[in-house]
Design an enzyme around this catalytic site. Structure first.
Site, PDB file in Angstrom:
ATOM      1  N   ASP A  82      15.538 -30.558  47.256  1.00 41.95           N
ATOM      2  CA  ASP A  82      16.978 -30.793  47.199  1.00 41.95           C
ATOM      3  C   ASP A  82      17.303 -31.248  45.774  1.00 41.95           C
ATOM      4  O   ASP A  82      16.417 -31.620  44.997  1.00 41.95           O
ATOM      5  CB  ASP A  82      17.424 -31.819  48.248  1.00 41.95           C
ATOM      6  CG  ASP A  82      18.931 -31.724  48.525  1.00 41.95           C
ATOM      7  OD1 ASP A  82      19.658 -31.147  47.688  1.00 41.95           O
ATOM      8  OD2 ASP A  82      19.387 -32.226  49.571  1.00 41.95           O
TER       9      ASP A  82
HETATM   10  C1  BGC Z   1      22.696 -31.200  49.035  1.00 41.65           C
HETATM   11  C2  BGC Z   1      22.128 -29.829  49.350  1.00 41.65           C
HETATM   12  C3  BGC Z   1      22.756 -28.800  48.446  1.00 41.65           C
HETATM   13  C4  BGC Z   1      22.518 -29.207  47.004  1.00 41.65           C
HETATM   14  C5  BGC Z   1      23.088 -28.215  46.016  1.00 41.65           C
HETATM   15  C6  BGC Z   1      22.660 -31.530  47.562  1.00 41.65           C
HETATM   16  O1  BGC Z   1      23.452 -32.652  47.296  1.00 41.65           O
HETATM   17  O2  BGC Z   1      22.027 -32.179  49.791  1.00 41.65           O
HETATM   18  O3  BGC Z   1      22.358 -29.521  50.695  1.00 41.65           O
HETATM   19  O4  BGC Z   1      22.236 -27.530  48.704  1.00 41.65           O
HETATM   20  O5  BGC Z   1      23.149 -30.463  46.784  1.00 41.65           O
HETATM   21  O6  BGC Z   1      24.459 -28.168  46.085  1.00 41.65           O
END
Ligand code: BGC
Length: 701
Positions: free
Chosen positions: A267
Site C-alpha cells: 500500500d
Molecule cells: C489506500 C489504497 C490505495 C492507495 C493509492 C492508499 O491510501 O489505502 O487503497 O490504493 O492509497 O491510492
C-alpha cells in the site's frame, strides 16, 4: 502482395514477438525478458516514482506518468510498457486531476454487493476495466475485500460486507471482469485492514482460527478463482509484523498455499524495510523508492537479497501483464470514457443494489396518482452522495454541488462530493401529474405537512483516513426525519450511507430504502424503485444494529492504541448477533420486495441443497435465498455461517426448484489445518439470516 503477408514480413523484420512466442506460457515469456535485463532495469521495475501528479525523486521517464495513483516506467527496448496504476472502487479515480479524468460512478462496492450477484460483479468489473483502459491505465487498484469488522469503518463502503464467502465470491467475479478488459486487477488490503484509526502503526492481534476462517478466507477464495495479478499488502501489522514484510502472510500463505503467481505491492507508504520486506515476499514498493530503489540494489550486490529473489519480483510483475494481455496489447493513448454507456450501466447496477429495509402497510411503491410529493434533504434536488478518500471518483459532468475542497488531489480531498444524478428530477419524471417540491431546511416540515407523501433523503459520508465514532445520522438529520414524520405520517426515508447507521426514528416512518452511494445512475434508480418500475431485490451484506452498544467492537470509538485485540474472535458481523442473541435493527441478508415468496420442500444431499421458491405476490421479482449451516456443537463455532445462496427471478405465481452447490470447504474449521468435523450439521434456508424458512439436518453423514 496481400496486406496480411506484408504485415507478417514487417513483424519478422522488426523481430517483434512472433506468434509462437506469444503462445508461450506467461511465466516462460516473463523469464525470458528478465534474462535480458540489467540490474538497474530490474530495480526500476520494483518501485514507484510518482504519486498522482507529483514526481517522487529524480527518475528518467517519470514525466510519462499518466497522473494516476502510481507509476512505474516501462522499458521500451524490451517492449515493456509503462505501468500506470489507478484507483477504482466505485469508478476510475482522478487524484492527478487529469484532463480526461472524469469517470462513471458506479454504486459503491458495498452497494453492489447487496445484489449478491457474481454476474453483476463481473459486469461492474468489466466496466471499470474498460474505463481504466480507455484512460490509458494498465492496472486497477480496486478490489477491497477486507471484512466489515468495525461497522464505523471509514472504508466500509469500499468493501463488500461482513461475510468472507460472499466477499471472496463477489470480488473474484469483479476481478475477472476487470482482467477480461486487458487491465491487471488488484485485491487489497492483505490483510486484516479493518479500520482507519491508527491503521499505519497498529498491530492487529488476531488468533489463527479467526484469521483463517474469516479474514484470509476472501483471499483464499478469490486469488485462485480470479487469477488476479496484483495483491496489495496492508498498512497495519498483523500479530506484531507489518503486513508488507510478513513472511507468514506473503510467502507461506499467499504465495505457497493460495498459489498466488502475481506481484505483491505495498500500500502507498506501507513498505518499512528493504531486506526483511524483500525476503518476506514483497515484490514492489509504492509510492517511493526509499527501500526498493538504491537500497535494494545495494542489498542485492551485497548478497543480502539474492538476484534470484529480485528476478522473481520482476517475473511476477511481467507474468501478470502478459497473462492479462497488456504486454502484447498495451492500452491506447488516454481518451475520455463513453459517458452515455457508463451512466446507463451505472443505473442498471444501482437498480440491483438498493435494499428496501422497511415497508409498512405497502407504503411503497408510490402511486402515480399522488398529487403532491415533498422531496427533502441531502441535495436530492441535484445529486447523490459518493464515498471519499482514494476511492473518490471525479464524476462525469462534475460535482453536483461545489465541493468544499479539491477532490482531485492525492488522497481524494477530505470532503463529500455529490454526483450529478438528481432524484428530484427523476421523481418528477416518474409522477408527471404530481406537484413535486424540494426543501432542505427549516421549511421541510411545513412542505411535508401540505404534501401527500414526504420523501426524506438522509446521508452519511464516509472516507478513507477517518472512522466514524458512532452510527447516528450526522448533522441533525435524525431530528429532521422526526420533524418531517411528525408533520406527515406518510414519510419515507431514502438513505445514502457508506455503511450501517442506527435508526432510532425507524418506528416513526412508513418505509426505508437504503440506496447507499448509488452512483451516476442513482437518481433514476431510486425513483424507479420508489414507483415500482423496479422491484427491489437487494439484501444487506452487513448487519444494521439497533444501538451502538450492541456492536461486536463495543461502543467506544475505534481505538488508536498500538494493539487492537480482535477479542470477538469468530464473532464478526451476524455471527456476533446470533451468538449473543442480540436482535439487530435489520439483520444480515435482509431485504424486502414488492412481492412475497414462499419456500418449501428442502432436500439436502452431500454437497447440494435444493428447495422450491414460489412467487406468491402479484409482481415479478428476484429473490436471494440464503443457505446457512450450523456446525456440530463440539466445533465451538458461531450458531451459523453462510455457505451458499441463489438469486432467482420469478414471475407472479411461478414456482421454481433451485439447487445450491455447497463446496465442502465451506464446512471446514481451522485447527492447525482445515478439518471437517464429524457430527450433525444443521442446514438453514432463509430469506435473511434471521428469517429462516426451512431447516434440516444433513450434509455430512
Ligand atoms: C489506500 C489504497 C490505495 C492507495 C493509492 C492508499 O491510501 O489505502 O487503497 O490504493 O492509497 O491510492
Amino acid at each position: 502482395m496481400s496486406v496480411r503477408r506484408l504485415v507478417t514480413i514487417i513483424v519478422l523484420l522488426l523481430g517483434a514477438a512472433a506468434p509462437a512466442h506469444a503462445a508461450a506460457p506467461p511465466d516462460r515469456r516473463a523469464e525470458a525478458l528478465v534474462a535480458r535485463m540489467t540490474l538497474d532495469e530490474k530495480i526500476q521495475l520494483v518501485h514507484g516514482v510518482t504519486l498522482c501528479f507529483i514526481p517522487i525523486g529524480d527518475f528518467p521517464g517519470s514525466d510519462r506518468s499518466l497522473r494516476g495513483d502510481g507509476f512505474v516506467p516501462g522499458i521500451p527496448r524490451l517492449g515493456i510498457p509503462d505501468i500506470n496504476y489507478v484507483g477504482a472502487g466505485a469508478g476510475v479515480t482522478n487524484c492527478g486531476a487529469r484532463e480526461n479524468g472524469r469517470s462513471t460512478v458506479l454504486p459503491s462496492p458495498l452497494a453492489r454487493a447487496s445484489s449478491w450477484s457474481p454476474e453483476l460483479a463481473y459486469g461492474a468489473g468489466a466496466l471499470l476495466g474498460t474505463e481504466a483502459r480507455a484512460q490509458g491505465f494498465t492496472t486497477l487498484l480496486g478490489g477491497v475485500s477486507d471484512l466489515i469488522r468495525e461497522p464505523r469503518w471509514g472504508r466500509a463502503f469500499e468493501t463488500l460486507g461482513e461475510d468472507p464467502v460472499l466477499n471472496g465470491t463477489l470480488v473474484a467475479a469483479e476481478l475477472r471482469g476487470v482482467q477480461s478488459r486487458k487491465v491487471v486487477a488488484t485485491i487489497k488490503h492483505y490483510a486484516v485492514n479493518n479500520q482507519e484509526t491508527g491503521r499505519e502503526t497498529h498491530t492487529v492481534e488476531v488468533d489463527e482460527r479467526a484469521l483463517r476462517e474469516l479474514h484470509l478466507l476472501p483471499y483464499e477464495i478469490a486469488v485462485p478463482a480470479s487469477g488476479v495479478g496484483n495483491v496489495m499488502c496492508a498498512y497495519n501489522r498483523v500479530n506484531g509484523v507489518y503486513a508488507c514484510e510478513n513472511d507468514m502472510l506473503l510467502n507461506r500463505i499467499l504465495k505457497d498455499e493460495f498459489g498466488f503467481q502475481g506481484q505483491v505491492q505495498s500500500d502507498w507508504g506501507a513498505t518499512h524495510s528493504t531486506v526483511p520486506a524483500a525476503l518476506a515476499g514483497l515484490d514492489e514498493e509504492q509510492f517511493t523508492s526509499e527501500f526498493f530503489g538504491d537500497a535494494l540494489k545495494d542489498a542485492v550486490q551485497r548478497g543480502q537479497v539474492s538476484i534470484e529473489r529480485l528476478d522473481d519480483m520482476v517475473r511476477r510483475k511481467l507474468r501478470s501483464l502478459i497473462a492479462v494481455g497488456v504486454l502484447d496489447d498495451p492500452p491506447p493513448s488516454p481518451g475520455p470514457v463513453d459517458a452515455a454507456r457508463g451512466v446507463q450501466a451505472a443505473e442498471r447496477i444501482a437498480e440491483q443494489s438498493l435494499v428496501l429495509l422497511k415497508n409498512d402497510g405497502a407504503a411503497l411503491p408510490l402511486r402515480r396518482s399522488l398529487r403532491s410529493i415533498a422531496v427533502i434533504g441531502s441535495h436530492a434536488d441535484v445529486g447523490v452522495l459518493s464515498g471519499g478518500g482514494s476511492a473518490q471518483v471525479s464524476p462525469i459532468g462534475g460535482p453536483a454541488v461545489p465541493p468544499e475542497c479539491d477532490p482531485e488531489t492525492p488522497g481524494g480531498g477530505p470532503c463529500p462530493v455529490w454526483v450529478p444524478s438528481s432524484p428530484l428530477q427523476a421523481i418528477r419524471a416518474a409522477a408527471p401529474r404530481a406537484a413535486v417540491r424540494y426543501a432542505d431546511g427549516d421549511d421541510a416540515p411545513a412542505l411535508a405537512a401540505r404534501s401527500d407523501v414526504a420523501i426524506v433523503f438522509a446521508h452519511e459520508w464516509r472516507s478513507e483516513f477517518e472512522d466514524r465514532t458512532d452510527l447516528a445520522l450526522p448533522d441533525g438529520q435524525e431530528a429532521l426525519i422526526e420533524r418531517v414524520a411528525a408533520a406527515n405520517p406518510n414519510t419515507i426515508v431514502v438513505l445514502e450511507t457508506g455503511g450501517p447507521v442506527t435508526m432510532p426514528w425507524a418506528g416513526r416512518v412508513r418505509a426505508v430504502l437504503e440506496a447507499w452511494y448509488p452512483g451516476s445512475g442513482g437518481g433514476p434508480a431510486i425513483a424507479r424503485t420508489l414507483f415500482g418500475d423496479v422491484n427491489p431485490a437487494g439484501k444487506l451484506t452487513v448487519t444494521f444494529p439497533r444501538r451502538l452498544d450492541d456492536i461486536p467492537t463495543g461502543p467506544a470509538p475505534p481505538s488508536d492504541g498500538d494493539a487492537i485485540p480482535y477479542a470477538e474472535g469468530l464473532l464478526v458481523g451476524y455471527r456476533w448477533y446470533d451468538a449473543k442473541r442480540i436482535a439487530p435493527q435489520f439483520p444480515f441478508g435482509h431485504g424486502l420486495s414488492y412481492t412475497s415468496y414462499r419456500y418449501s420442500d428442502l432436500r439436502v444431499e452431500p454437497g447440494r441443497v435444493s428447495f422450491a421458491i414460489a412467487n406468491t405476490g402479484r409482481r415479478a421479482g428476484s429473490e436471494i435465498a440464503q443457505v446457512y449451516v450450523g456446525l456440530p456443537r463440539q466445533a465451538g463455532e458461531p450458531p451459523k455461517r453462510l455457505v451458499g445462496w441463489v438469486r432467482t427471478e420469478l414471475r407472479p405465481g411461478e414456482t421454481r426448484r433451485v439447487s445450491v452447490a455447497i463446496d465442502p470447504a465451506r464446512l471446514w474449521v481451522w485447527d492447525g489445518g482445515w478439518k471437517l468435523l464429524p457430527g450433525d450439521y444443521d442446514v438453514y434456508v432463509g430469506a435473511s439470516s434471521r428469517d429462516i424458512r426451512l431447516r434440516a439436518r444433513g450434509l455430512v453423514d
